[in-house]
Design a protein around this motif. Sequence first.
Motif, PDB file in Angstrom:
ATOM      1  N   GLN A 204       0.826  -1.203   0.000  1.00 18.48           N
ATOM      2  CA  GLN A 204       0.000   0.000   0.000  1.00 18.48           C
ATOM      3  C   GLN A 204       0.865   1.261   0.000  1.00 18.48           C
ATOM      4  O   GLN A 204       0.614   2.207  -0.752  1.00 18.48           O
ATOM      5  N   ARG A 205       1.903   1.258   0.844  1.00 13.67           N
ATOM      6  CA  ARG A 205       2.778   2.430   0.929  1.00 13.67           C
ATOM      7  C   ARG A 205       3.561   2.629  -0.374  1.00 13.67           C
ATOM      8  O   ARG A 205       3.794   3.759  -0.812  1.00 13.67           O
ATOM      9  N   GLU A 208       1.168   4.238  -2.802  1.00 11.91           N
ATOM     10  CA  GLU A 208       0.907   5.640  -2.451  1.00 11.91           C
ATOM     11  C   GLU A 208       2.042   6.551  -2.899  1.00 11.91           C
ATOM     12  O   GLU A 208       1.816   7.620  -3.486  1.00 11.91           O
ATOM     13  N   LYS A 212       2.349   9.603  -5.750  1.00 14.87           N
ATOM     14  CA  LYS A 212       2.841  10.955  -5.451  1.00 14.87           C
ATOM     15  C   LYS A 212       4.019  11.314  -6.352  1.00 14.87           C
ATOM     16  O   LYS A 212       4.131  12.451  -6.835  1.00 14.87           O
TER      17      LYS A 212
END
Length: 342
Positions: A204-205, A208, A212
């Motif tokens: 998930q990180r 993300e 970005k």
Amino acid sequence: GRSANTPPCLIAYLFFFRPEEQTAQLLSEIFSSLDPELRCFLDVCNKAHPFSCLQILVTLNDCIFEMWGKTSALPSSFLNTVLGNMLLLAKSSFNKCIGTLCKEIEEAKVPSKLKVGILPSVSRFEEFVNFSEAAFRTAQRRVELDKAHLRLADSVFNSINSLSSANLKVNTDMVMMENFHHVHCFLCQKKIQCLEGKKREAKQRYSEHMEKYVIGSLGQPLEKLNHFFEGVKARVAQGVKEEEISFQLAYSKQELRKVIERYPGKEVKRALETLYRKIHKCLSPEENLFPVVWHAMEQELLRQYQEFEDLIQRCYVGSGITMEFTMEDLLSYFNSITLSST
């Protein structure tokens, strides 16, 4: 021989009525040096290798498990007492080792070189997991190891997260993306049950920070267009009607045409070529994320283009204003850049 201070009547009582205690006492006297010798042995092992406590812990755990499972040895027996004491010491050494390693991981300094790549804290975490999984491969009990893995995983995640406040010369989201991706791939390979939650969190990180990084990087080729339409969206969010946007001085039809004129197709392609080279230079080769990131950038730029077109249609009705490049042009730019670089 027995101690001279042991009363004869006590020995007789123990011998006839409590043979287990008598045996334990005699063995304690005969092997009185065993306990301190074993303690010295543990100290030597800990000094020889910081992770030696893992193998000692496995051996003692398995030994005591075997004794309790296959013999009638009592908890108060001499051997159980000695091994139990050694097990407590081994657990203490193991906990100290994990505590020291957690601190080392969280305090690891980020390399000052231009290409950061995989962080030392991530490599250290991998080193421990590989060593510990080999040591516990046949262990009958791994409760302590599972707890240690979770503590260390928390520390390595904290280490990666701390980059957000670090003064890096490279893009922070890029470094965090690569390192969370690396951790996720490593945990997928190891298949450690207690770290399944951490594996999902790492994925998930990674996603993300890639998002970005992609959005931040794409702000460069179409910077003025992005800035203009972000302003349009902000005015609409503040309550300005879409059909009235063009009457605002900063977002008039004339201002929109000026911005669009700055981005003819050849300039957009040139900006994308520059971006391609920059990303290829910055991403670390060991993760091989460049194809994934470049494709994500293509998809994001197409999404942005469609959003710009939709805003023009809604906020500048009947103006006849269009971008100076089409979605098909964008696709051809990406294909051309990719093919020319392979």
